[in-house]
Every structure is written in structure tokens, then in C-alpha cells.
Design a protein around this motif. Structure first.
Motif, PDB file in Angstrom:
ATOM      1  N   THR A 203       0.769  -1.289   0.128  1.00 61.23           N
ATOM      2  CA  THR A 203      -0.136   0.050  -0.198  1.00 61.23           C
ATOM      3  C   THR A 203       0.745   1.399  -0.066  1.00 61.23           C
ATOM      4  O   THR A 203       0.217   2.427  -0.148  1.00 61.23           O
ATOM      5  CB  THR A 203      -0.916   0.205   1.202  1.00 61.23           C
ATOM      6  OG1 THR A 203      -0.373   0.428   2.521  1.00 61.23           O
ATOM      7  CG2 THR A 203      -1.643  -1.260   1.226  1.00 61.23           C
ATOM      8  N   GLN A 204       2.148   1.031   0.202  1.00 61.68           N
ATOM      9  CA  GLN A 204       2.971   2.369   0.100  1.00 61.68           C
ATOM     10  C   GLN A 204       3.864   2.716  -1.058  1.00 61.68           C
ATOM     11  O   GLN A 204       4.027   1.734  -1.986  1.00 61.68           O
ATOM     12  CB  GLN A 204       3.898   2.293   1.272  1.00 61.68           C
ATOM     13  CG  GLN A 204       3.317   1.956   2.706  1.00 61.68           C
ATOM     14  CD  GLN A 204       2.241   2.900   3.140  1.00 61.68           C
ATOM     15  OE1 GLN A 204       2.981   4.275   3.206  1.00 61.68           O
ATOM     16  NE2 GLN A 204       0.932   2.890   3.309  1.00 61.68           N
ATOM     17  N   HIS A 205       4.089   3.802  -1.387  1.00 61.63           N
ATOM     18  CA  HIS A 205       5.070   4.292  -2.359  1.00 61.63           C
ATOM     19  C   HIS A 205       6.457   3.440  -2.452  1.00 61.63           C
ATOM     20  O   HIS A 205       6.931   3.041  -1.368  1.00 61.63           O
ATOM     21  CB  HIS A 205       5.577   5.555  -2.542  1.00 61.63           C
ATOM     22  CG  HIS A 205       4.292   6.474  -2.956  1.00 61.63           C
ATOM     23  ND1 HIS A 205       4.470   7.680  -2.633  1.00 61.63           N
ATOM     24  CD2 HIS A 205       3.260   6.309  -3.463  1.00 61.63           C
ATOM     25  CE1 HIS A 205       3.364   8.459  -3.128  1.00 61.63           C
ATOM     26  NE2 HIS A 205       2.564   7.316  -3.521  1.00 61.63           N
ATOM     27  N   ALA A 206       6.966   2.792  -3.375  1.00 62.10           N
ATOM     28  CA  ALA A 206       8.010   2.085  -3.533  1.00 62.10           C
ATOM     29  C   ALA A 206       9.084   2.613  -4.244  1.00 62.10           C
ATOM     30  O   ALA A 206       9.972   3.284  -3.992  1.00 62.10           O
ATOM     31  CB  ALA A 206       7.656   0.695  -3.965  1.00 62.10           C
ATOM     32  N   VAL A 207       9.200   2.194  -5.554  1.00 58.40           N
ATOM     33  CA  VAL A 207      10.056   2.865  -6.895  1.00 58.40           C
ATOM     34  C   VAL A 207       9.301   3.369  -7.884  1.00 58.40           C
ATOM     35  O   VAL A 207       8.233   3.007  -8.165  1.00 58.40           O
ATOM     36  CB  VAL A 207      11.330   1.710  -7.108  1.00 58.40           C
ATOM     37  CG1 VAL A 207      12.177   1.308  -5.648  1.00 58.40           C
ATOM     38  CG2 VAL A 207      10.585   0.386  -7.692  1.00 58.40           C
ATOM     39  N   PRO A 208       9.966   3.892  -8.811  1.00 58.14           N
ATOM     40  CA  PRO A 208       9.500   4.307 -10.001  1.00 58.14           C
ATOM     41  C   PRO A 208       9.130   3.151 -10.993  1.00 58.14           C
ATOM     42  O   PRO A 208       9.677   2.248 -10.813  1.00 58.14           O
ATOM     43  CB  PRO A 208      10.326   5.035 -10.815  1.00 58.14           C
ATOM     44  CG  PRO A 208      11.146   5.596  -9.693  1.00 58.14           C
ATOM     45  CD  PRO A 208      11.509   4.521  -8.699  1.00 58.14           C
TER      46      PRO A 208
END
Length: 357
Positions: free
Chosen positions: A125-130
Motif C-alpha cells: 500500500t506504500q510508495h516503492a520505486v518508479p
């Protein structure tokens, strides 16, 4: 036909309806007899009378013997029901593959168009990488291709075993049986394999719908359904109705497939006392719900709206946090951090064109 308990059920057409079941059983009896039999027009009466003997073959045969008294000789009820179910399943799965083929083609085009559209990847549910939206679509597409292939591997065997699988009456009558014709009265792998393949289709469809549901939330706004559904009280709403209905199917089909496995595990003697009977309506619901979900997924992808600007803005707003992994690996970071995402898109698109051509 439409069903208020299952909105969209009409997308499944006549597959596994009561009339189609009777037609398929008549086709089985006709092939065995070597004569084309007429389909009775009192399907409701046949269904009503089925309770007395526990299956619809008994009242059906009574009617068919008015056309030819040799009907059904050498067969048993399970031969007719199982063979009819396989006939109907083969037709339904052929249509299902057409739906999935269309979905795959649409996804391949979408992946190509957004091969290099940047967005933020999300894990837990969280931002990871591009990442890119094309890469996300390619992962959807991989699941659809897996389901498409699983359907292609299915077999739909007829059932010709006679009263207890020994074919005693068939031998006594001197009737030839094609060599290799299986007898699976109490060995139900054809049913469980079918159920697993169908549930796999709704898995693949729900994988797409789940992302659309998340990414179409107003606070994210990266995707939206083409039309959307209304509300009975809030005229401003445009609900992601197709995605909701696809997810609905995927929440129910695994339990139906599990029922087929439970029925297989409950086989006993030379015809199961309930395990066999539990399969018919279970398979009907599983087939129809899967067909509806695949058709709805095709419509979903056809109208899907992609907001590339919103994706880019979300990625930009994430700032340096999405590049933390890259910085931990090198002192001379590359200008982008997308790995071989584009190559994966190209690979899956090429596979799609080869598989579904």
C-alpha cells in the motif's frame, strides 16, 4: 436472461441454462442412439419431475422413448448428465477464451501506448520505486495469458460407463465403444480441473479490477472507468461499477471450485451419494459467473481512462523517497530507475500476439 441477484448475468447468454442442459442431454442420447431426437418443450415439467429420481435424465428418457423405445439402452443417468455437462462446458470455455483473447488484445495495446508512462510503484500500500503504467498493464496481461492457456489445456471427456462403470449392458448389447473412452464416474478430475481453470480466469480479471478500484479513488485519480455507474441517492457519483462486479465474481468463484473438490473427495462406491449431485448447479454458477466477469473485464478495459499527468504528478510528489534504493546501491545513479520494465512490456506484448493470433 437477466438475474436481479447477479447483475450482468445476461452476458452469459444461454450457457448452462435449464433449456441448454436438456438440449445437451438430448444430444448425448441422440448420438448414442444414432438418430436425431426432438428436444421436449416442457423443460419446467422435467425439472419438477427430476426430484423423484434425483436427476433429470429419468423424466427426460420417459419422453424420449415416445420417439424411439431404444433410447438410453446401455447408458446410465450419470453417463448422460456428465457428458452433457462436458458438452456445455466445452462451448462455454470456447466463448470464455474469446473474451479473454479480446481482453488480452486490448491490454497489449494499452501496454504499448503506456510503455514509458511513468508512475510510482506501490508495495504493501506504500510508495516503492518508479515504474511505468505499461509495466503494470503487462503484469495484468500475464495473468490473463496464464488463464487463457489453462483453458486451452482442458479436456472435455464423454462419460460412457453404464450402470456401474463396467459397461456390462453395452457389452451384452454388442454395442461398440470407441477405444480410450474414459470412465470417470467416481474419479472427478475432469470437473476439478475445469473448476480450477475457471477460478483462475476470475483471479486474472479481479487482478485488473482491484487496481482500477484503488487507482480510481478520488485522492489518487490515476485511472477511471469509461462510463461508471450511478447512485440511487447521489447524482454526482460515478462509481467503478464494472470493477466492483468483477471483484464480486472473484470473491465467490473459488468457493465454487472448492465445492467441486469437496464433491470429488466425497466419491464413494461406484456412484457417489450426493457428491455427484452437488456438482451440477455448482458448475452452472461457476461457468456463468466466470463468463460474466470476463465479458465485464473486456468492457472495463475498452473504456478505461488513464490520467498520465496525474501519475507523473504523484511520482514527482513522492520526491527522493522513491529513489532511496537506487542511492543505496550506487554513488553514480542512472537518470532513471526503471530496470528492464520496457523490455518486459515488449516481451509480454509479443507473447500476446503469438498466443492469441
Amino acid at each position: 436472461m437477466a438475474d436481479p441477484f447477479w447483475p450482468g448475468d445476461e452476458r452469459a447468454g444461454e450457457h448452462f441454462t435449464a433449456l441448454e442442459f436438456v438440449r445437451a442431454m438430448v444430444e448425448v442420447e441422440s448420438e448414442w442412439l444414432g438418430e436425431v431426437l426432438e428436444v421436449p418443450d416442457d423443460v419446467d415439467d422435467i425439472a419438477f419431475e427430476a426430484e423423484a429420481g434425483g436427476n433429470p435424465v429419468i423424466p427426460l428418457v420417459r419422453r424420449l422413448r415416445a420417439q424411439d423405445h431404444e433410447v438410453h439402452r446401455g447408458l446410465t443417468s450419470q453417463d448422460v448428465v456428465d457428458s452433457a455437462l462436458m458438452l456445455m462446458a466445452a462451448a462455454a470455455c470456447a466463448e470464455l477464451r474469446r473474451h479473454l483473447g479480446s481482453v488480452a488484445g486490448r491490454l497489449a495495446g494499452l501496454a504499448e501506448r503506456h510503455r514509458d508512462t511513468p508512475m510510482v510503484a506501490r508495495t504493501l500500500t506504500q510508495h516503492a520505486v518508479p515504474t511505468t503504467f505499461g509495466f503494470r498493464v503487462a503484469t495484468w496481461l500475464t495473468g490473463v495469458l496464464d488463464a487463457y492457456d489453462d483453458l486451452a489445456r482442458l479436456e472435455f471427456p464423454r462419460q460412457v460407463g453404464g450402470a456401474a462403470g463396467t459397461r456390462a449392458a453395452i457389452v451384452e448389447l454388442g454395442r461398440p465403444v470407441p477405444p480410450g473412452t474414459p470412465r470417470w464416474h467416481t474419479t472427478r478430475a475432469p470437473m476439478t480441473r475445469l473448476g480450477d481453470a475457471l477460478a483462475g480466469c476470475t483471479d486474472a480479471c479481479a487482478r485488473i479490477a482491484n487496481d482500477v478500484l484503488v487507482l480510481s479513488r478520488p485522492e489518487i485519480g490515476e485511472l477511471a472507468e469509461g462510463a461508471g455507474g450511478g447512485s440511487s441517492t447521489m447524482p454526482n457519483k460515478s462509481n467503478p461499477t464494472l470493477s466492483v462486479l468483477i471483484r464480486r465474481a472473484a470473491l465467490t468463484t473459488p468457493q465454487l471450485a472448492a465445492t467441486l473438490h469437496l464433491a470429488a473427495a466425497q466419491q464413494v462406491d461406484d456412484r457417489a451419494d450426493g457428491g455427484w449431485h452437488a456438482e451440477w448447479a455448482t458448475l452452472r454458477d461457476l461457468v456463468r459467473r466466470t463468463l460474466v466477469a470476463a465479458s465485464q473485464t473486456d468492457s472495463l478495459i475498452a473504456g478505461l481512462r488513464v490520467d498520465a499527468d496525474r501519475m507523473a504528478a504523484t511520482l514527482a510528489a513522492a520526491g527522493d523517497a522513491v529513489l532511496a534504493e537506487q542511492r543505496s546501491l550506487t554513488h553514480d545513479p542512472a537518470p532513471t530507475y526503471l530496470g528492464d520494465a520496457a523490455a518486459y512490456v515488449d516481451e509480454v506484448v509479443a507473447q500476446t500476439k503469438e498466443t492469441t493470433r
